[in-house]
Write a protein that holds these residues in place. Structure first.
Motif, mmCIF file in Angstrom:
data_model
loop_
_atom_site.group_PDB
_atom_site.id
_atom_site.type_symbol
_atom_site.label_atom_id
_atom_site.label_comp_id
_atom_site.label_asym_id
_atom_site.label_seq_id
_atom_site.Cartn_x
_atom_site.Cartn_y
_atom_site.Cartn_z
ATOM 1 N N MET B 1 0.862 -1.207 0.000
ATOM 2 C CA MET B 1 0.000 0.000 0.000
ATOM 3 C C MET B 1 0.892 1.249 0.000
ATOM 4 N N PRO B 2 0.667 2.166 -0.944
ATOM 5 C CA PRO B 2 1.540 3.335 -1.001
ATOM 6 C C PRO B 2 1.311 4.247 0.194
ATOM 7 N N LYS B 3 2.367 4.907 0.596
ATOM 8 C CA LYS B 3 2.252 5.846 1.702
ATOM 9 C C LYS B 3 2.575 7.241 1.215
ATOM 10 N N VAL B 4 1.853 8.195 1.764
ATOM 11 C CA VAL B 4 2.129 9.587 1.453
ATOM 12 C C VAL B 4 2.887 10.173 2.631
ATOM 13 N N VAL B 5 3.996 10.810 2.334
ATOM 14 C CA VAL B 5 4.857 11.341 3.373
ATOM 15 C C VAL B 5 4.728 12.860 3.418
ATOM 16 N N VAL B 6 4.527 13.380 4.621
ATOM 17 C CA VAL B 6 4.511 14.831 4.824
ATOM 18 C C VAL B 6 5.692 15.181 5.719
ATOM 19 N N ASP B 7 6.617 15.965 5.190
ATOM 20 C CA ASP B 7 7.757 16.442 5.970
ATOM 21 C C ASP B 7 7.479 17.863 6.413
ATOM 22 N N VAL B 8 7.578 18.094 7.706
ATOM 23 C CA VAL B 8 7.327 19.424 8.266
ATOM 24 C C VAL B 8 8.613 19.915 8.905
ATOM 25 N N MET B 9 9.114 21.053 8.416
ATOM 26 C CA MET B 9 10.364 21.597 8.961
ATOM 27 C C MET B 9 10.156 23.030 9.420
ATOM 28 N N PRO B 10 10.865 23.443 10.469
ATOM 29 C CA PRO B 10 10.792 24.855 10.874
ATOM 30 C C PRO B 10 11.315 25.745 9.750
ATOM 31 N N LYS B 11 10.660 26.877 9.534
ATOM 32 C CA LYS B 11 11.129 27.788 8.482
ATOM 33 C C LYS B 11 12.555 28.249 8.787
ATOM 34 N N PRO B 12 13.328 28.572 7.737
ATOM 35 C CA PRO B 12 14.740 28.922 7.953
ATOM 36 C C PRO B 12 14.929 30.083 8.925
ATOM 37 N N GLU B 13 13.994 31.032 8.942
ATOM 38 C CA GLU B 13 14.181 32.210 9.789
ATOM 39 C C GLU B 13 13.707 31.975 11.223
ATOM 40 N N ILE B 14 13.182 30.780 11.489
ATOM 41 C CA ILE B 14 12.681 30.459 12.830
ATOM 42 C C ILE B 14 13.763 29.755 13.633
ATOM 43 N N LEU B 15 13.932 30.157 14.892
ATOM 44 C CA LEU B 15 14.871 29.467 15.767
ATOM 45 C C LEU B 15 14.429 28.023 15.948
ATOM 46 N N ASP B 16 15.398 27.123 16.054
ATOM 47 C CA ASP B 16 15.080 25.699 16.199
ATOM 48 C C ASP B 16 15.895 25.155 17.377
ATOM 49 N N PRO B 17 15.364 25.320 18.601
ATOM 50 C CA PRO B 17 16.142 24.922 19.787
ATOM 51 C C PRO B 17 16.501 23.433 19.808
ATOM 52 N N GLN B 18 15.608 22.566 19.282
ATOM 53 C CA GLN B 18 15.918 21.138 19.261
ATOM 54 C C GLN B 18 17.113 20.854 18.353
ATOM 55 N N GLY B 19 17.092 21.478 17.166
ATOM 56 C CA GLY B 19 18.218 21.302 16.245
ATOM 57 C C GLY B 19 19.507 21.838 16.835
ATOM 58 N N LYS B 20 19.418 22.995 17.510
ATOM 59 C CA LYS B 20 20.615 23.582 18.121
ATOM 60 C C LYS B 20 21.157 22.676 19.223
ATOM 61 N N ALA B 21 20.266 22.025 19.964
ATOM 62 C CA ALA B 21 20.702 21.108 21.021
ATOM 63 C C ALA B 21 21.463 19.931 20.425
ATOM 64 N N VAL B 22 20.952 19.401 19.313
ATOM 65 C CA VAL B 22 21.642 18.297 18.642
ATOM 66 C C VAL B 22 22.996 18.770 18.134
ATOM 67 N N LEU B 23 23.000 19.962 17.507
ATOM 68 C CA LEU B 23 24.250 20.511 16.975
ATOM 69 C C LEU B 23 25.294 20.667 18.076
ATOM 70 N N GLY B 24 24.845 21.095 19.267
ATOM 71 C CA GLY B 24 25.778 21.271 20.376
ATOM 72 C C GLY B 24 26.267 19.957 20.948
ATOM 73 N N ALA B 25 25.430 18.925 20.846
ATOM 74 C CA ALA B 25 25.800 17.632 21.433
ATOM 75 C C ALA B 25 26.772 16.863 20.555
ATOM 76 N N LEU B 26 26.745 17.073 19.242
ATOM 77 C CA LEU B 26 27.558 16.267 18.322
ATOM 78 C C LEU B 26 29.066 16.333 18.638
ATOM 79 N N PRO B 27 29.659 17.555 18.789
ATOM 80 C CA PRO B 27 31.100 17.579 19.096
ATOM 81 C C PRO B 27 31.420 16.894 20.417
ATOM 82 N N ARG B 28 30.538 17.024 21.392
ATOM 83 C CA ARG B 28 30.787 16.369 22.683
ATOM 84 C C ARG B 28 30.811 14.856 22.543
ATOM 85 N N LEU B 29 30.119 14.338 21.522
ATOM 86 C CA LEU B 29 30.113 12.891 21.283
ATOM 87 C C LEU B 29 31.196 12.475 20.283
ATOM 88 N N GLY B 30 32.011 13.442 19.880
ATOM 89 C CA GLY B 30 33.117 13.107 18.990
ATOM 90 C C GLY B 30 32.801 13.214 17.518
#
Lengths: 91, 91
Positions: B1-30
């Protein structure tokens, strides 16, 4: 700049309360014909330089250790050229 | 059965605290070499019957009214044949 996309979805055997909530809301809003909804996460990673196989392998590691919980979630990694074409700043 | 995918992303001009948290964690994890992370949502909708242009138009409406907040988020709708091939039940 190319972006690497990591899609994280709950495993099929895992309950997905968020997806079920959406599924329940759709008929109330007048939308019929949707039989199931699963909700997951999408990460767009901007990487410095070219996206080599090595970079993709590293992103796989990131996805397995930080971006997903492998006990309850599956993830896929792919390069999204379409995303890469999206302007980062709207003027 | 085919699936329809909807991707929802914060607009570029909107702050994205979750993304920033991931970005900050990456160097700490090497993990180095990632210059930006945006986190959004991915919905997989299973529809009854064939995915016609009309069905896709309805999904666009769903995405604009229920799945995303058009003030702060952009969305894309596409049919994912790869997802359709994923078995729904792992045996």
């Amino acid at each position: 700049m190319p972006k690497v996309v990591v899609d994280v979805m709950p495993k099929p055997e895992i309950l997905d309360p968020q997806g079920k909530a959406v599924l329940g809301a759709l008929p109330r809003l007048g939308f019929d014909g949707v039989t199931d909804v699963r909700q997951g996460k999408r990460f767009e990673l901007e990487v410095a330089g070219e996206v080599t196989d090595e970079v993709l392998a590293r992103v796989h590691e990131m996805a397995a250790t930080l971006l997903s919980n492998p006990v309850i979630e599956n993830f896929t990694v792919h390069v999204d050229e379409a995303v890469a074409d999206t302007p980062d700043v709207l003027s």
